[in-house]
Design a protein around this motif. Structure first.
Motif, mmCIF file in Angstrom:
data_model
loop_
_atom_site.group_PDB
_atom_site.id
_atom_site.type_symbol
_atom_site.label_atom_id
_atom_site.label_comp_id
_atom_site.label_asym_id
_atom_site.label_seq_id
_atom_site.Cartn_x
_atom_site.Cartn_y
_atom_site.Cartn_z
ATOM 1 N N ALA A 54 14.319 8.387 22.454
ATOM 2 C CA ALA A 54 15.155 8.517 21.202
ATOM 3 C C ALA A 54 14.896 8.436 20.077
ATOM 4 N N ALA A 55 15.486 9.220 19.077
ATOM 5 C CA ALA A 55 15.142 9.437 17.816
ATOM 6 C C ALA A 55 16.236 9.189 16.928
ATOM 7 N N VAL A 56 16.360 8.390 15.835
ATOM 8 C CA VAL A 56 17.412 8.090 14.992
ATOM 9 C C VAL A 56 17.059 8.201 13.483
ATOM 10 N N VAL A 57 18.162 8.204 12.843
ATOM 11 C CA VAL A 57 17.863 8.201 11.342
ATOM 12 C C VAL A 57 17.546 6.677 10.836
ATOM 13 N N ALA A 58 16.683 6.679 10.071
ATOM 14 C CA ALA A 58 16.130 5.332 9.679
ATOM 15 C C ALA A 58 17.182 4.475 8.957
ATOM 16 N N ASP B 210 12.316 5.292 19.781
ATOM 17 C CA ASP B 210 10.942 5.393 19.473
ATOM 18 C C ASP B 210 10.371 6.471 18.273
ATOM 19 N N ALA B 211 11.438 6.663 17.776
ATOM 20 C CA ALA B 211 11.136 7.748 16.545
ATOM 21 C C ALA B 211 12.095 7.639 15.456
ATOM 22 N N LEU B 212 12.000 7.894 14.384
ATOM 23 C CA LEU B 212 12.764 7.759 13.210
ATOM 24 C C LEU B 212 12.591 8.814 12.100
ATOM 25 N N VAL B 213 13.813 9.097 11.295
ATOM 26 C CA VAL B 213 13.534 10.311 10.375
ATOM 27 C C VAL B 213 14.259 9.647 9.407
ATOM 28 N N THR B 214 14.132 10.465 8.061
ATOM 29 C CA THR B 214 14.779 10.318 6.528
ATOM 30 C C THR B 214 14.629 11.387 5.985
ATOM 31 N N ALA B 215 15.702 11.534 5.198
ATOM 32 C CA ALA B 215 15.377 12.488 3.689
ATOM 33 C C ALA B 215 15.563 11.321 2.784
ATOM 34 N N THR B 216 15.453 10.175 2.802
ATOM 35 C CA THR B 216 15.654 9.393 1.591
ATOM 36 C C THR B 216 14.327 9.012 0.704
ATOM 37 N N PRO B 217 14.293 9.307 -0.654
ATOM 38 C CA PRO B 217 12.948 9.144 -1.125
ATOM 39 C C PRO B 217 12.729 7.544 -1.267
ATOM 40 N N ALA C 255 0.778 -1.356 0.120
ATOM 41 C CA ALA C 255 -0.024 0.021 -0.034
ATOM 42 C C ALA C 255 0.868 1.268 -0.045
ATOM 43 N N MET C 256 1.997 1.177 0.499
ATOM 44 C CA MET C 256 2.895 2.341 0.703
ATOM 45 C C MET C 256 3.903 2.379 -0.614
ATOM 46 N N GLY C 257 3.703 1.403 -1.366
ATOM 47 C CA GLY C 257 4.518 1.265 -2.655
ATOM 48 C C GLY C 257 6.078 1.095 -2.582
ATOM 49 N N VAL C 258 6.340 0.158 -1.275
ATOM 50 C CA VAL C 258 7.599 -0.183 -0.887
ATOM 51 C C VAL C 258 7.661 -1.763 -0.934
ATOM 52 N N LYS C 259 9.103 -1.981 -0.937
ATOM 53 C CA LYS C 259 9.217 -3.626 -0.601
ATOM 54 C C LYS C 259 9.312 -3.912 0.802
ATOM 55 N N ALA C 260 9.882 -2.860 1.405
ATOM 56 C CA ALA C 260 10.201 -3.184 2.944
ATOM 57 C C ALA C 260 9.884 -1.924 3.793
ATOM 58 N N LEU C 261 9.711 -2.119 5.044
ATOM 59 C CA LEU C 261 9.301 -1.090 6.246
ATOM 60 C C LEU C 261 10.435 -0.811 6.928
ATOM 61 N N ALA C 262 10.885 0.496 7.125
ATOM 62 C CA ALA C 262 11.752 0.758 8.236
ATOM 63 C C ALA C 262 11.018 0.805 9.690
ATOM 64 N N GLN D 225 9.412 21.131 1.875
ATOM 65 C CA GLN D 225 10.209 21.910 1.468
ATOM 66 C C GLN D 225 11.770 21.398 1.472
ATOM 67 N N ALA D 226 11.972 20.706 2.556
ATOM 68 C CA ALA D 226 13.379 20.151 2.549
ATOM 69 C C ALA D 226 13.328 18.824 2.455
ATOM 70 N N GLY D 227 12.238 18.027 2.110
ATOM 71 C CA GLY D 227 12.397 16.526 1.789
ATOM 72 C C GLY D 227 12.672 15.830 3.016
ATOM 73 N N VAL D 228 12.145 16.015 4.096
ATOM 74 C CA VAL D 228 12.443 15.432 5.314
ATOM 75 C C VAL D 228 11.175 14.829 6.117
ATOM 76 N N ILE D 229 11.114 13.702 6.252
ATOM 77 C CA ILE D 229 9.913 13.003 7.379
ATOM 78 C C ILE D 229 10.607 12.485 8.552
#
Length: 247
Positions: A72-76, A85-92, A56-63, A112-116
């Motif tokens: 704690a928050a980390v880069v995915a 308990d949180a993760l972020v990415t700028a990777t399309p 449904a998300m259009g991907v092969k795997a989920l991070a 605008q920055a392309g970060v989620i």
């Protein structure tokens, strides 16, 4: 039955969804889209459910992350599942996921920055700063919190969240102003506004906009899993809802 993810107009232009329990393969107390690998549901069935979400998300795997009610928050990273308990990415194309069953699932986007980002914010994570930590990690990747829009998905509502004196004092010790998120309940108990507290912390942190989808997990068993409802019913276990976002 097809999947029925809830979306928010605040995140228009970003693929996202707060998935309900509809459209899953699990049965019994897990009936529906149980995506919790930490539950006692059959592992192969949970894998089927998660594969449906990935499709449904259009991907092969989920991070994701190994959640533990922290700040704690980390880069995915698809190759790792750190304790956080949180993760972020700028990777399309990288789909971030968070699991909940009453706690707040929060999705963030700076288009605008392309970060989620995605955060699991129960009461402990919220008071300890997981929402602010998510914004910090997003800014590390180039986001500007003044451009970030954040949406809280299905969570337990104040009318269903009864807590005791010790719980109230934990918040009052942090800041006496937090008393406004509690109202008197019955038998000396209080009702805590978890979502109101989450929205307050997000806005105080400087996000552009923040909203709640308005759905209570406890009050809608047909669509949502709820840890507290399961406890009240004396059931052995409960399913986990999944929320996801990707660029």
């Amino acid at each position: 039955m097809t999947l029925s993810p809830l979306t928010s107009p605040l995140l228009d232009g970003v693929t996202h969804g707060f998935f309900t329990r509809e459209g899953g393969a699990s049965t019994g107390v897990y009936a529906g889209l149980n995506c919790g690998t930490g539950s006692s549901d059959q592992a192969e069935v949970v894998a089927v459910n998660r594969a449906r979400v990935a499709e449904a998300m259009g991907v092969k795997a989920l991070a994701g992350v190994h959640q533990e009610h922290s700040a704690a928050a980390v880069v995915a990273d698809l190759e790792a599942k750190p304790k956080a308990d949180a993760l972020v990415t700028a990777t399309p194309g990288l789909a971030l996921t968070i699991l909940t069953a009453d706690c707040q699932p929060v999705l963030f986007a700076d288009t605008q920055a392309g970060v989620i980002g995605a955060a699991h914010a129960g009461w402990k994570g919220a008071v300890d700063g997981v929402l602010e930590a998510t914004l910090d990690r997003m800014e590390d990747l180039g986001a500007d919190r003044a451009h970030v829009k954040a949406v809280i998905g299905p969570s337990i509502s104040q009318r269903a969240y009864e807590v005791g004196q010790e719980f109230l004092e934990r918040f009052m010790d942090e800041d006496p102003e937090y008393g406004r998120f509690f109202v008197n309940g019955v038998d000396g108990k209080y009702q805590f506004d978890l979502v109101g507290f989450g929205l307050f912390r997000l806005r105080a942190a400087g996000v552009a906009e923040a909203e709640w989808t308005g759905h209570c997990t406890y009050s809608d068993p047909a669509r949502f899993y709820s840890y507290r409802r399961t406890t009240h019913r004396g059931e052995a276990d409960y399913g986990r809802l999944i929320a996801s976002i990707r660029l």
